[in-house]
Design a protein around this motif. Structure first.
Motif, PDB file in Angstrom:
ATOM      1  N   TYR A   1       0.828  -1.210   0.000  1.00 59.16           N
ATOM      2  CA  TYR A   1       0.000   0.000   0.000  1.00 59.16           C
ATOM      3  C   TYR A   1       0.868   1.268   0.000  1.00 59.16           C
ATOM      4  O   TYR A   1       0.533   2.256  -0.658  1.00 59.16           O
ATOM      5  N   ALA A   2       2.007   1.222   0.689  1.00 63.10           N
ATOM      6  CA  ALA A   2       2.911   2.384   0.692  1.00 63.10           C
ATOM      7  C   ALA A   2       3.502   2.614  -0.693  1.00 63.10           C
ATOM      8  O   ALA A   2       3.731   3.763  -1.091  1.00 63.10           O
TER       9      ALA A   2
ATOM     10  N   THR B   1       0.728   4.449  -2.606  1.00 65.05           N
ATOM     11  CA  THR B   1       0.588   5.859  -2.212  1.00 65.05           C
ATOM     12  C   THR B   1       1.806   6.678  -2.625  1.00 65.05           C
ATOM     13  O   THR B   1       1.664   7.857  -2.967  1.00 65.05           O
ATOM     14  N   THR B   2       2.978   6.081  -2.623  1.00 65.83           N
ATOM     15  CA  THR B   2       4.180   6.798  -3.060  1.00 65.83           C
ATOM     16  C   THR B   2       4.120   7.084  -4.551  1.00 65.83           C
ATOM     17  O   THR B   2       4.464   8.186  -4.996  1.00 65.83           O
TER      18      THR B   2
ATOM     19  N   LYS C   1       1.451   7.447  -6.302  1.00 69.83           N
ATOM     20  CA  LYS C   1       0.443   8.503  -6.472  1.00 69.83           C
ATOM     21  C   LYS C   1       1.017   9.867  -6.094  1.00 69.83           C
ATOM     22  O   LYS C   1       0.854  10.845  -6.828  1.00 69.83           O
ATOM     23  N   ALA C   2       1.723   9.933  -4.974  1.00 70.20           N
ATOM     24  CA  ALA C   2       2.287  11.209  -4.519  1.00 70.20           C
ATOM     25  C   ALA C   2       3.349  11.722  -5.482  1.00 70.20           C
ATOM     26  O   ALA C   2       3.360  12.906  -5.839  1.00 70.20           O
TER      27      ALA C   2
ATOM     28  N   ASP D   1      -2.841   6.611  -9.809  1.00 70.53           N
ATOM     29  CA  ASP D   1      -3.676   6.118  -8.716  1.00 70.53           C
ATOM     30  C   ASP D   1      -4.045   4.685  -9.072  1.00 70.53           C
ATOM     31  O   ASP D   1      -5.107   4.414  -9.623  1.00 70.53           O
TER      32      ASP D   1
ATOM     33  N   THR E   1      -4.767  -2.027  -6.239  1.00 72.64           N
ATOM     34  CA  THR E   1      -3.906  -3.059  -5.669  1.00 72.64           C
ATOM     35  C   THR E   1      -3.762  -4.235  -6.628  1.00 72.64           C
ATOM     36  O   THR E   1      -2.722  -4.883  -6.656  1.00 72.64           O
TER      37      THR E   1
END
Length: 106
Positions: A26-27, A30-31, A33-34, A41, A44
């Motif tokens: 999950y990290a 999110t990384t 995406k950031a 985006d 999973t």
């Protein structure tokens, strides 16, 4: 961004994220995406098969840990993964230069 656009580049993107250090799935999502300003985006169902593929290729290794009572699988870049990432970067630079030359500024 459409997943078809990423086809062939996802593995390199995951390797690049893991270059900073070990992360759980999950990290990684999110990384990505950031670092893409929200453009990547990814579900999973896209990331986990890529992680398994990279692990089979021995570009990443994984280990289970428990964080706040929850089991997580953490992925880490291997030396072979670092070499693969360097190769992917070289290939990307060449490819993007060629495409930029062809497409031009319009």
């Amino acid at each position: 961004m459409k997943l078809d656009t990423l086809r062939g580049q996802l593995d390199a993107l995951v390797l690049a994220v893991l270059e900073q250090g070990p992360l759980h799935g999950y990290a990684i999502i999110t990384t990505l995406k950031a670092r893409s300003g929200g453009s990547l985006d990814l579900p999973t169902g896209t990331i986990y098969p890529a992680l398994r593929r990279l692990e089979r290729a021995e570009y990443v290794s994984s280990d289970w840990s428990t964080v706040a009572g929850r089991k997580r699988r953490t992925y880490e870049l291997t030396p072979a993964g670092r070499r693969a990432l360097a190769s992917e970067r070289d290939t990307w630079k060449t490819f993007s230069g060629i495409v930029g030359g062809v497409l031009g500024s319009g």
